[in-house]
Design a protein around this motif. Sequence first.
Motif, PDB file in Angstrom:
ATOM      1  N   TYR A 496      36.882  30.264  35.245  1.00  0.00           N
ATOM      2  CA  TYR A 496      37.414  31.410  34.277  1.00  0.00           C
ATOM      3  C   TYR A 496      38.114  30.452  32.953  1.00  0.00           C
ATOM      4  N   HIS A 497      38.201  29.171  32.901  1.00  0.00           N
ATOM      5  CA  HIS A 497      38.611  27.970  31.893  1.00  0.00           C
ATOM      6  C   HIS A 497      37.491  28.452  30.875  1.00  0.00           C
ATOM      7  N   VAL A 498      36.160  28.540  31.439  1.00  0.00           N
ATOM      8  CA  VAL A 498      35.043  28.916  30.252  1.00  0.00           C
ATOM      9  C   VAL A 498      35.094  29.804  29.535  1.00  0.00           C
ATOM     10  N   CYS A 499      35.641  30.809  30.210  1.00  0.00           N
ATOM     11  CA  CYS A 499      36.374  31.755  29.141  1.00  0.00           C
ATOM     12  C   CYS A 499      37.189  33.024  29.536  1.00  0.00           C
ATOM     13  N   PRO A 500      38.580  32.457  29.618  1.00  0.00           N
ATOM     14  CA  PRO A 500      39.418  33.202  30.299  1.00  0.00           C
ATOM     15  C   PRO A 500      39.590  34.628  29.833  1.00  0.00           C
ATOM     16  N   ASN A 501      39.647  36.081  30.192  1.00  0.00           N
ATOM     17  CA  ASN A 501      39.544  37.174  29.594  1.00  0.00           C
ATOM     18  C   ASN A 501      39.679  38.074  31.249  1.00  0.00           C
ATOM     19  N   TYR A 502      40.429  39.836  30.482  1.00  0.00           N
ATOM     20  CA  TYR A 502      40.692  40.219  31.307  1.00  0.00           C
ATOM     21  C   TYR A 502      39.504  40.501  33.093  1.00  0.00           C
ATOM     22  N   SER A 503      38.025  40.308  32.532  1.00  0.00           N
ATOM     23  CA  SER A 503      36.784  40.691  33.878  1.00  0.00           C
ATOM     24  C   SER A 503      37.109  39.642  34.515  1.00  0.00           C
ATOM     25  N   ASN A 504      36.923  38.401  34.407  1.00  0.00           N
ATOM     26  CA  ASN A 504      36.962  37.244  35.789  1.00  0.00           C
ATOM     27  C   ASN A 504      38.591  36.173  36.057  1.00  0.00           C
ATOM     28  N   PHE A 505      39.360  37.071  35.926  1.00  0.00           N
ATOM     29  CA  PHE A 505      40.649  36.600  36.064  1.00  0.00           C
ATOM     30  C   PHE A 505      40.990  36.305  37.812  1.00  0.00           C
ATOM     31  N   GLN A 506      40.122  36.842  38.721  1.00  0.00           N
ATOM     32  CA  GLN A 506      39.991  36.920  40.235  1.00  0.00           C
ATOM     33  C   GLN A 506      39.390  36.032  40.671  1.00  0.00           C
ATOM     34  N   PHE A 507      38.695  34.989  40.053  1.00  0.00           N
ATOM     35  CA  PHE A 507      38.341  33.909  40.002  1.00  0.00           C
ATOM     36  C   PHE A 507      38.897  33.242  40.927  1.00  0.00           C
ATOM     37  N   ASP A 508      39.995  32.225  40.095  1.00  0.00           N
ATOM     38  CA  ASP A 508      40.640  31.265  40.791  1.00  0.00           C
ATOM     39  C   ASP A 508      41.739  32.239  41.554  1.00  0.00           C
ATOM     40  N   THR A 509      41.878  33.034  41.069  1.00  0.00           N
ATOM     41  CA  THR A 509      42.856  33.042  42.309  1.00  0.00           C
ATOM     42  C   THR A 509      43.180  33.745  43.756  1.00  0.00           C
ATOM     43  N   SER A 510      41.419  33.933  43.602  1.00  0.00           N
ATOM     44  CA  SER A 510      40.754  34.546  45.043  1.00  0.00           C
ATOM     45  C   SER A 510      41.561  33.332  46.113  1.00  0.00           C
ATOM     46  N   PHE A 511      41.303  32.167  45.524  1.00  0.00           N
ATOM     47  CA  PHE A 511      40.811  30.757  46.233  1.00  0.00           C
ATOM     48  C   PHE A 511      42.409  30.441  45.997  1.00  0.00           C
ATOM     49  N   MET A 512      43.686  31.180  45.511  1.00  0.00           N
ATOM     50  CA  MET A 512      44.734  30.434  45.506  1.00  0.00           C
ATOM     51  C   MET A 512      45.589  31.663  46.837  1.00  0.00           C
ATOM     52  N   TYR A 513      44.798  32.625  47.220  1.00  0.00           N
ATOM     53  CA  TYR A 513      45.602  33.499  47.725  1.00  0.00           C
ATOM     54  C   TYR A 513      44.969  32.596  49.643  1.00  0.00           C
ATOM     55  N   MET A 514      44.220  32.325  49.714  1.00  0.00           N
ATOM     56  CA  MET A 514      43.148  31.705  50.459  1.00  0.00           C
ATOM     57  C   MET A 514      43.825  30.535  50.861  1.00  0.00           C
ATOM     58  N   ILE A 515      44.713  29.679  50.000  1.00  0.00           N
ATOM     59  CA  ILE A 515      45.357  28.060  50.011  1.00  0.00           C
ATOM     60  C   ILE A 515      45.910  28.693  50.536  1.00  0.00           C
ATOM     61  N   ALA A 516      46.719  29.913  50.329  1.00  0.00           N
ATOM     62  CA  ALA A 516      48.389  30.018  51.333  1.00  0.00           C
ATOM     63  C   ALA A 516      48.319  30.116  52.478  1.00  0.00           C
ATOM     64  N   GLY A 517      47.144  31.203  52.682  1.00  0.00           N
ATOM     65  CA  GLY A 517      46.953  31.830  53.922  1.00  0.00           C
ATOM     66  C   GLY A 517      46.106  30.891  54.787  1.00  0.00           C
ATOM     67  N   LEU A 518      45.765  30.215  54.334  1.00  0.00           N
ATOM     68  CA  LEU A 518      45.559  28.935  54.806  1.00  0.00           C
ATOM     69  C   LEU A 518      46.588  27.974  55.696  1.00  0.00           C
ATOM     70  N   CYS A 519      47.481  27.646  54.491  1.00  0.00           N
ATOM     71  CA  CYS A 519      48.291  26.797  55.388  1.00  0.00           C
ATOM     72  C   CYS A 519      49.029  26.848  55.661  1.00  0.00           C
ATOM     73  N   MET A 520      49.647  29.113  56.101  1.00  0.00           N
ATOM     74  CA  MET A 520      50.870  29.500  56.795  1.00  0.00           C
ATOM     75  C   MET A 520      49.758  29.468  58.249  1.00  0.00           C
ATOM     76  N   LEU A 521      48.336  29.794  58.331  1.00  0.00           N
ATOM     77  CA  LEU A 521      47.718  30.098  59.432  1.00  0.00           C
ATOM     78  C   LEU A 521      48.047  28.871  60.195  1.00  0.00           C
ATOM     79  N   LYS A 522      47.658  27.262  59.225  1.00  0.00           N
ATOM     80  CA  LYS A 522      47.978  25.973  60.167  1.00  0.00           C
ATOM     81  C   LYS A 522      49.216  25.458  60.538  1.00  0.00           C
ATOM     82  N   LEU A 523      49.961  25.978  59.744  1.00  0.00           N
ATOM     83  CA  LEU A 523      51.840  26.319  60.408  1.00  0.00           C
ATOM     84  C   LEU A 523      52.013  26.939  61.319  1.00  0.00           C
ATOM     85  N   TYR A 524      51.778  28.049  61.806  1.00  0.00           N
ATOM     86  CA  TYR A 524      51.464  28.942  62.964  1.00  0.00           C
ATOM     87  C   TYR A 524      50.814  28.312  63.969  1.00  0.00           C
ATOM     88  N   GLN A 525      49.201  27.443  63.561  1.00  0.00           N
ATOM     89  CA  GLN A 525      48.508  27.189  65.122  1.00  0.00           C
ATOM     90  C   GLN A 525      48.971  25.735  65.544  1.00  0.00           C
TER      91      GLN A 525
END
Length: 766
Positions: A496-525
């Motif tokens: 994303y930081h190679v060329c940060p702009n409106y078109s590629n913002f979801q590159f790293d935020t997608s895995f941020m959501y997955m990290i938060a979701g996996l942490c909650m799943l693990k805590l529940y599991q």
Amino acid sequence: MRGCPRLALLCALLPWLLRAAAPPRPAQPLARGDPRDPARGADFDRVYSGVVSLSTENIYSFNYTSQPGQVNAVRVYVNSSSENLDYPVLVVVRQQKAVLSWQVPLLFQGLYQRSYNYQEVSRTLCPSEATNETGPLEQLIFVDVASMAPLGAQYKLLVTKIQHFQLQTNVAFHFTASPSQPQKKDFPGEQFFVVFVIKPEDYACGGSFFIQEKENQTWNLQRAKNLKVTIVPSIKETIYVKSILLSFLIFFSFYLGCLLIAFVHYIRFQRKSIDGSFGSSDGSGNMAVSHPIAASTPEGSNYGAIEESSSSPGRQMSSSDGGQPCQSDTDSSVEESDFDTMPDIESDKNIIRTKMFLYLSDLSRKDRRIVSKKYKIYFWNIITIAVFYALPVIQLVITYQTVVNVTGNQDICYYNFLCAHPLGVLSAFNNILSNLGHVLLGFLFLLIVLRRDILHRRALEAKDIFAMDYGIPKHFGVFYAMGIALMMEGVLSACYHVCPNYSNFQFDTSFMYMIAGLCMLKLYQTRHPDINASAYAAYASFAVVITLTVLGVVFGKNDLWFWIIFSAIHILASLALSTQIYYMGRFKIDVSDTDLGIFRRAAMVFYTDFVQQCSRPLYMDRMVLLIVGNLVNWSFALFGLIYRPRDFASYMLGIFICNLLLYLAFYIIMKLRSSEKLLPIPLFCIVATAVVWASALYFFFQNLSSWEGTPAESREKNRECILLDFFDDHDIWHFLSATALFFSFLVLLTLDDDLDVVRRDQIPVF
């Protein structure tokens, strides 16, 4: 008649004498086809006035001598008092290797089809290239002024040599530019040009513009900007080397710390093994239940007011208790159908999971091999997702960087230009290097999980009763997935930081959501190992979240309808998830009902659990958690509906983080309430997580750039470097967030280590 020859000679010389005595006339333009030498034409720094028409065209010639290694620049000014836009004055400048043309008045198109005319226009001609010749070189310039006006158009022409065309390092240069009079400056050495262009409207740079009339009009907007430009040298190579070495040393110190802790644990384990403090062997390889902590579990550890005997239906028998012998740990041929196809399993789940007081043995009844195989799917699925996600991302950012390097357009990528250090083809290498921590710490976490996994497998192979019947069931699939997600967060954030702009913002935020979701799943599991979500359902949910995020970024700025729909989905999803958590996954709706029976059953459940039990719900602790959680999520939904934040991606991430922190706080409080302990390592990780996250968020909210506005608005937020003259605030956020995530993962990994000597039928579920 003798005076006649003298008189004739005087008459012949008189015209020549009169011309010699007459005052000099102003220089006249060369007529078309004039055979005179162009080198004797017009002069620099002199104003020439004239009238051109359909039948009249004026040509001026200017010449100067350039010295070897010298860069000479010429600027041409043309002014016309004529406001007839149908017959402008046309100016053509011819050089040795270039042709430049424009018209006066000069028109600019603005917003809402508005036009701006400028009656004074100037241009800087392409400077002559430095030559390697030993002698001077004569340069020739022709300026052709013409017009198609039938009655003629007046003009004024001025050609000057630019005195301070070359910029010097660390020397500020002040000048003025306007939309019709852009400036170009040259920097020696690498020979790049700095061009300043002024827009006729502020709207192009993010300013507001209001229009009162709908019809098209032409405005004579005379605006100019006073500018100061300074060329500063780039950082030295030694700073690059120091920054790279510091980045590696910081995160390799975590490896050394983990090795030291592992060594200390190994020494302590060897000493206790020699002393026999872990209990005596019964001769069959199983450890006898003689651990002092397990044998004298305090009374307060029971979860609830009603004590259950050891013959509770939820108690899990070990091989030493006369139950089924322990099977091999391999799960290559194990299928979930080996357990779930039993005819009475559904009724058994309903009986156990709806008990008022649940223990871990009640929710860990499935074969360990089956459950472990299910959780491994998290790991393999996230690797597949990462590969398919990362490859097009890398291809796209390479294309972006290539376009920036070829075109030189600095408005494509939203860098912090005051602290963007290039390396090779990369324009902001520091923003990429600072993501190294995610990769290194993610890999370190995988090594830690692998070590625990190997030790646990060895204990199972040795039929260690503490590994089979004590503590939290060890399933490492989600932990492996979390480590991969942390590494991919670093890789995609760097992309994303190679060329940060409106078109590629979801590159790293997608895995941020997955990290938060996996942490909650693990805590529940952790205390619900048998009823956790499947990997397919979990990743499908993440896909829905990412889709909503993209829609929110596209439509969430001004469209009220999107926020109404999203808020409704958010609230309904919170209620549905709360229902499943409250009833341990045993609340089901028969979709085959076609009458009002479904609503009657829902109303009956609500009446039974909330009206009749209003003084004390059936599951009080779960009810408190879900009420607070729903209040938080409803508050987020109302906030989004009312204020409609522009940064929808961060808004969605805030929802995930708040839910994760809320659940973690509830888990820790309930753990302490159940008289469980926090060992030194998890306690240290909790404190470190809180401190590092607080520091990281400070740097995150500095906002050094933003693709939500125009490039000009983003540059207004740029700041200087703050660390080693190489890293900016956002780089510090990368360092600290990677560290905070690593400590957060260690919290989840070590939080229940104190329960490794407690039987599962004595570990409460919450």
